[in-house]
Design a protein around this motif. Structure first.
Motif, PDB file in Angstrom:
ATOM      1  N   THR A 127       0.841  -1.193   0.000  1.00 34.89           N
ATOM      2  CA  THR A 127       0.000   0.000   0.000  1.00 34.89           C
ATOM      3  C   THR A 127       0.874   1.240   0.000  1.00 34.89           C
ATOM      4  OG1 THR A 127      -1.719  -1.167   1.237  1.00 34.89           O
ATOM      5  CG2 THR A 127      -1.846   1.225   1.202  1.00 34.89           C
ATOM      6  N   VAL A 128       0.526   2.217  -0.831  1.00 31.74           N
ATOM      7  CA  VAL A 128       1.300   3.458  -0.910  1.00 31.74           C
ATOM      8  C   VAL A 128       0.390   4.665  -0.708  1.00 31.74           C
ATOM      9  CG1 VAL A 128       2.984   2.451  -2.502  1.00 31.74           C
ATOM     10  CG2 VAL A 128       1.010   3.691  -3.421  1.00 31.74           C
ATOM     11  N   ILE A 129       1.016   5.777  -0.391  1.00 30.58           N
ATOM     12  CA  ILE A 129       0.333   7.060  -0.352  1.00 30.58           C
ATOM     13  C   ILE A 129       1.102   8.021  -1.251  1.00 30.58           C
ATOM     14  CG2 ILE A 129       1.587   7.814   1.726  1.00 30.58           C
ATOM     15  CD1 ILE A 129      -0.924   9.412   2.493  1.00 30.58           C
ATOM     16  N   VAL A 130       0.368   8.783  -2.055  1.00 30.24           N
ATOM     17  CA  VAL A 130       0.967   9.755  -2.971  1.00 30.24           C
ATOM     18  C   VAL A 130       0.772  11.141  -2.372  1.00 30.24           C
ATOM     19  CG1 VAL A 130       1.013  10.630  -5.338  1.00 30.24           C
ATOM     20  CG2 VAL A 130       0.348   8.250  -4.899  1.00 30.24           C
ATOM     21  N   PRO A 131       1.813  11.726  -1.784  1.00 26.80           N
ATOM     22  CA  PRO A 131       1.656  13.019  -1.096  1.00 26.80           C
ATOM     23  C   PRO A 131       1.111  14.131  -1.989  1.00 26.80           C
ATOM     24  CG  PRO A 131       3.765  12.018  -0.539  1.00 26.80           C
ATOM     25  CD  PRO A 131       3.185  11.197  -1.642  1.00 26.80           C
ATOM     26  N   ARG A 132       1.481  14.132  -3.258  1.00 27.35           N
ATOM     27  CA  ARG A 132       1.069  15.212  -4.170  1.00 27.35           C
ATOM     28  C   ARG A 132      -0.452  15.300  -4.284  1.00 27.35           C
ATOM     29  NH1 ARG A 132      -1.158  18.147  -7.061  1.00 27.35           N
ATOM     30  NH2 ARG A 132      -0.560  19.060  -9.067  1.00 27.35           N
ATOM     31  N   TYR A 133      -1.127  14.148  -4.270  1.00 27.37           N
ATOM     32  CA  TYR A 133      -2.572  14.131  -4.460  1.00 27.37           C
ATOM     33  C   TYR A 133      -3.338  13.626  -3.238  1.00 27.37           C
ATOM     34  CZ  TYR A 133      -1.198  14.571  -9.366  1.00 27.37           C
ATOM     35  OH  TYR A 133      -0.642  14.987 -10.549  1.00 27.37           O
ATOM     36  N   GLY A 134      -2.642  13.166  -2.223  1.00 25.76           N
ATOM     37  CA  GLY A 134      -3.331  12.599  -1.068  1.00 25.76           C
ATOM     38  C   GLY A 134      -3.999  11.277  -1.381  1.00 25.76           C
ATOM     39  N   ILE A 135      -3.570  10.622  -2.462  1.00 26.67           N
ATOM     40  CA  ILE A 135      -4.163   9.354  -2.899  1.00 26.67           C
ATOM     41  C   ILE A 135      -3.487   8.195  -2.176  1.00 26.67           C
ATOM     42  CG2 ILE A 135      -4.401   7.784  -4.861  1.00 26.67           C
ATOM     43  CD1 ILE A 135      -4.568  10.241  -6.643  1.00 26.67           C
ATOM     44  N   GLU A 136      -4.284   7.227  -1.805  1.00 30.07           N
ATOM     45  CA  GLU A 136      -3.760   6.033  -1.171  1.00 30.07           C
ATOM     46  C   GLU A 136      -4.349   4.813  -1.864  1.00 30.07           C
ATOM     47  OE1 GLU A 136      -4.011   3.944   3.231  1.00 30.07           O
ATOM     48  OE2 GLU A 136      -4.089   6.131   3.055  1.00 30.07           O
ATOM     49  N   GLY A 137      -3.525   3.821  -2.134  1.00 26.81           N
ATOM     50  CA  GLY A 137      -4.040   2.636  -2.815  1.00 26.81           C
ATOM     51  C   GLY A 137      -3.049   1.501  -2.766  1.00 26.81           C
ATOM     52  N   ARG A 138      -3.505   0.335  -3.212  1.00 26.08           N
ATOM     53  CA  ARG A 138      -2.679  -0.867  -3.170  1.00 26.08           C
ATOM     54  C   ARG A 138      -2.047  -1.115  -4.529  1.00 26.08           C
ATOM     55  NH1 ARG A 138      -1.648  -4.923   0.191  1.00 26.08           N
ATOM     56  NH2 ARG A 138      -3.005  -3.948   1.722  1.00 26.08           N
ATOM     57  N   VAL A 139      -0.756  -1.357  -4.518  1.00 32.20           N
ATOM     58  CA  VAL A 139      -0.005  -1.705  -5.729  1.00 32.20           C
ATOM     59  C   VAL A 139       0.179  -3.209  -5.738  1.00 32.20           C
ATOM     60  CG1 VAL A 139       2.158  -1.415  -6.984  1.00 32.20           C
ATOM     61  CG2 VAL A 139       1.184   0.515  -5.712  1.00 32.20           C
ATOM     62  N   ARG A 140      -0.316  -3.856  -6.770  1.00 33.45           N
ATOM     63  CA  ARG A 140      -0.233  -5.312  -6.871  1.00 33.45           C
ATOM     64  C   ARG A 140       0.847  -5.726  -7.868  1.00 33.45           C
ATOM     65  NH1 ARG A 140      -5.769  -4.313  -6.038  1.00 33.45           N
ATOM     66  NH2 ARG A 140      -6.601  -5.454  -4.241  1.00 33.45           N
ATOM     67  N   LEU A 141       1.411  -6.905  -7.622  1.00 32.95           N
ATOM     68  CA  LEU A 141       2.473  -7.432  -8.475  1.00 32.95           C
ATOM     69  C   LEU A 141       2.078  -8.824  -8.969  1.00 32.95           C
ATOM     70  CD1 LEU A 141       5.356  -6.426  -6.065  1.00 32.95           C
ATOM     71  CD2 LEU A 141       4.652  -5.173  -8.105  1.00 32.95           C
ATOM     72  N   PRO A 142       1.044  -8.929  -9.803  1.00 33.74           N
ATOM     73  CA  PRO A 142       0.525 -10.239 -10.214  1.00 33.74           C
ATOM     74  C   PRO A 142       1.493 -11.033 -11.070  1.00 33.74           C
ATOM     75  CG  PRO A 142      -0.497  -8.496 -11.499  1.00 33.74           C
ATOM     76  CD  PRO A 142       0.305  -7.815 -10.436  1.00 33.74           C
TER      77      PRO A 142
END
Length: 377
Positions: free
Chosen positions: A255-270
């Motif tokens: 899970t990451v957070i993008v400070p520029r946009y305040g976006i948070e989400g899960r990055v998957r590596l399928p």
């Protein structure tokens, strides 16, 4: 000057300075559709207003409590238990810091000491995660709890209420009525004289407050999707790892957070999920490492991600976060940006408290943008 004095006193008493990834949206002046999303920036003026609002809330809480010791509507914040902080304590230990939670003062001091030179955002990450480890604050009737349970952990205040925002919170309206009766301006309404009524009222206000938070987060997710669905919606930005999935048998992700946009989400590596022996999962150090090239992802690591919108069907879209840097797979000397890592996101703006609208010059027609996107797909 007074605000700074009040703030220093609160912090000395153990008040916490926490954080949340709040955002604001820039709106098109004609369509009122969001055209940009930005992290909400706080200024010293915000802190000044906050200090006097806190002082007013504490003062009014004490006043109504003296007159109505069993009928006052107050707000309590229970102290967290250690299990709620176990994950954060382990993550901070990975970077050589110790988080102490025996009381709010020790927690505040340990957060203040957790500073990484050259990385100003690290301390804010810790404060964001600390906020999520807390129990939610609650409205309650003073006659239902012992005085020792009235304490507000986050503010280090023995008595606290909500008084300053009657135009947007019903709790403040009730407190205004209690204060008016306490100073002899009006008589106390009959329904506020019933402890059982106040119990039901406080429970309902807690439910409504939670529902409003969820609605606000859903609104931020929707507006964020609209922003990134535009013509130039695909962006690449720096992000920080908040959590790494280290459970055996689970899909490699973080899970990451993008400070520029305040976006948070899960990055998957399928692309590496099929090979269980390809990845070393380290739950202690909150990291995953590829065996073939030694490339790893660890909590609080700075990465580069691509943000875009996946159109599942005409009425269903999903915000995607795709790992760009480092490469998670490939030759050992190739920990550089990749175009072939397919990943997904759980959503945007998780944990966001509010959004602020601003005006901007008109943009192109939204329908034309949709047509162009269909042609490209």
């Amino acid at each position: 000057v007074l605000a700074r004095v009040f703030r220093a006193r609160r912090i000395a008493a153990g008040a916490l300075t926490l954080a949340s990834p709040e955002v604001k949206f820039v709106l098109d002046s004609e369509s009122l559709n969001p055209t940009d999303v930005q992290a909400y920036q706080l200024f010293e003026a915000n802190s000044l207003v906050e200090e006097f609002m806190l002082l007013a809330n504490v003062t009014v809480g004490k006043k109504i409590l003296r007159h109505y010791p069993t009928l006052s509507i107050l707000r309590r914040h229970p102290a967290p238990n250690r299990t709620m902080f176990d994950s954060l304590i382990g993550k901070a230990r990975c970077r050589g810091f110790t988080i102490e939670i025996e009381d709010s003062k020790r927690l505040a001091d340990s957060l203040d000491a957790a500073v990484v030179e050259g990385d100003d955002y690290f301390n804010k990450l810790l404060r964001i995660l600390s906020t999520r480890c807390m129990s939610p604050a609650q409205y309650f009737c003073s006659g239902e709890y012992k005085p020792t349970d009235w304490h507000h952990y986050g503010l280090a205040a023995p008595v606290y209420t909500h008084f300053t925002s009657p135009i947007r919170r019903y709790a403040d309206v009730c407190v205004h009525r209690l204060l008016a009766a306490a100073i002899g301006v009006e008589s106390l309404p009959v329904h506020l004289s019933s402890k059982s009524y106040l119990h039901d009222l406080a429970a309902n206000m807690n439910r409504r407050h939670r529902a409003a938070q969820l609605a606000g987060r859903a609104s931020v997710q929707l507006h964020t999707l609209i922003v990134f669905s535009g013509e130039d919606g695909v962006k690449e930005e720096d992000a920080y790892v908040l959590d790494v999935e280290t459970g055996e048998g689970t899909e490699p992700s973080f899970t990451v957070i993008v400070p520029r946009y305040g976006i948070e989400g899960r990055v998957r590596l399928p692309h590496i999920s099929g090979g269980k022996d390809l990845v070393v999962r380290d739950a202690v150090n909150h990291s995953i490492t590829l065996k073939d090239n030694g490339c790893s992802i660890q909590v609080f690591q700075k990465v580069r991600v691509k943000i875009w919108v996946k159109i599942i069907q005409e009425t269903q879209k999903e915000l995607m976060l795709e790992l760009v840097d480092p490469i998670f797979g490939g030759p050992p000397d190739n920990c550089t940006p990749s175009k072939n890592v397919a990943v997904g996101s759980e959503g945007a703006g998780s944990g966001t408290k509010r959004s602020v609208s601003e005006r901007k010059t008109p943009t192109k027609d939204v329908k034309n943008n949709k047509k162009r996107r269909r042609k490209r797909s």
